[in-house]
Enzyme design. Sequence first.
Site, PDB file in Angstrom:
ATOM      1  N   ALA A  13      -1.538 -10.997  -3.022  1.00  0.00           N
ATOM      2  CA  ALA A  13      -0.377 -11.451  -3.802  1.00  0.00           C
ATOM      3  C   ALA A  13       0.133 -10.324  -4.708  1.00  0.00           C
ATOM      4  O   ALA A  13      -0.659  -9.518  -5.196  1.00  0.00           O
ATOM      5  CB  ALA A  13      -0.763 -12.667  -4.634  1.00  0.00           C
ATOM      6  N   PRO A  14       1.458 -10.266  -4.884  1.00  0.00           N
ATOM      7  CA  PRO A  14       2.513 -11.190  -4.444  1.00  0.00           C
ATOM      8  C   PRO A  14       3.085 -10.908  -3.054  1.00  0.00           C
ATOM      9  O   PRO A  14       4.008 -11.587  -2.627  1.00  0.00           O
ATOM     10  CB  PRO A  14       3.593 -10.994  -5.502  1.00  0.00           C
ATOM     11  CG  PRO A  14       3.462  -9.558  -5.888  1.00  0.00           C
ATOM     12  CD  PRO A  14       1.989  -9.261  -5.852  1.00  0.00           C
ATOM     13  N   LYS A  64       2.684  -5.339  -0.206  1.00  0.00           N
ATOM     14  CA  LYS A  64       1.945  -4.574   0.800  1.00  0.00           C
ATOM     15  C   LYS A  64       1.721  -5.395   2.068  1.00  0.00           C
ATOM     16  O   LYS A  64       1.744  -4.867   3.178  1.00  0.00           O
ATOM     17  CB  LYS A  64       0.631  -4.080   0.204  1.00  0.00           C
ATOM     18  CG  LYS A  64       0.834  -3.079  -0.930  1.00  0.00           C
ATOM     19  CD  LYS A  64      -0.489  -2.651  -1.546  1.00  0.00           C
ATOM     20  CE  LYS A  64      -0.262  -1.699  -2.717  1.00  0.00           C
ATOM     21  NZ  LYS A  64       0.397  -2.376  -3.875  1.00  0.00           N
ATOM     22  N   CYS A  70      -3.827   0.725  -9.252  1.00  0.00           N
ATOM     23  CA  CYS A  70      -2.695   1.282 -10.012  1.00  0.00           C
ATOM     24  C   CYS A  70      -3.170   1.699 -11.394  1.00  0.00           C
ATOM     25  O   CYS A  70      -2.461   1.538 -12.384  1.00  0.00           O
ATOM     26  CB  CYS A  70      -1.533   0.298 -10.087  1.00  0.00           C
ATOM     27  SG  CYS A  70      -1.940  -1.292 -10.843  1.00  0.00           S
TER      28      CYS A  70
END
Length: 296
Positions: free
Chosen positions: A106-107, A110, A224
């Site tokens: 999610a969301p 990817k 990230c």
Amino acid sequence: MERYKTIIPDWERFWEAIHTPLPTVIRTNTLKTSPEELRTRLESKGFALERLPWSPLLFRVEGEVPIGATVEHWLGLYYVQEATQTLPVLALEPKPGERILDLCAAPGGKTTQIAALMENRGTLVANDMNPKRLRALMANVYRMGAICCVVTECRGEHFPGEGIFDRVLVDAPCSAEGTARKYPHLRQGASLSYIQRMAAIQRGLLYRALGLVKPGGIVVYSTCTIAPEENEGVVSRALKKGLAEILPWEPPVPHERGVPRFGREEYGKEMEKAVRVYPHHFDSDGGFIAVLRRLG
């Protein structure tokens, strides 16, 4: 963030970049349109599009109307996606006909990118443990026309099976320090206690992913965040357990290599095969990517 001064070259450029607004980028959904057709449609509505030099599918967009408020967005012709976040799927190299798992999906940015590269042929399992986030995932899978995709709800560390996938993406939940351009409170960095808690979760996810992929299969681990504890620290543990080997990967963008050590921690020279992206590299967010091949 100050603790990263020793591992981030061009510190001043980095610091300036995280205080600069992030550009809006969209990814063309090739399941429904072409970059040329998409550009024509959006420019006719008054948007200015600039193609990113390293990808024919990505455009930087400016306009008077929010880019998420068009009929083209509703139709699933594009996905609003930060440029760095498209790199893990490029490292995964999904192919039509394969069986692929997106373990923390999610969301759906990817997931839908994987489906497009699979040309909707094969089986793509998109998993997440959060019911609220699953709603967004299912909406995006439907909107983007990813008909090869099935959605599951399970804690990633407990996803059942053994050696059943050709490739697995672990885009792990993290302290998100690389998104400081979007979230100013992160400019001072996350607390070390939070980073350590996230690293424990990430290790469980990566170990499970390496069990789910076939021997010789590929697992891409991405975050990230900037914290080595969540990046090289997690990957090096899997290598030391003999679960995988790390493969070199060269992204199509400016980048740094993974760090072999940080503070008192030694991660090993193998970590230089991993990739670090910082916000000043190509006007993006920050991130980390490692490509692993399962042993045994």
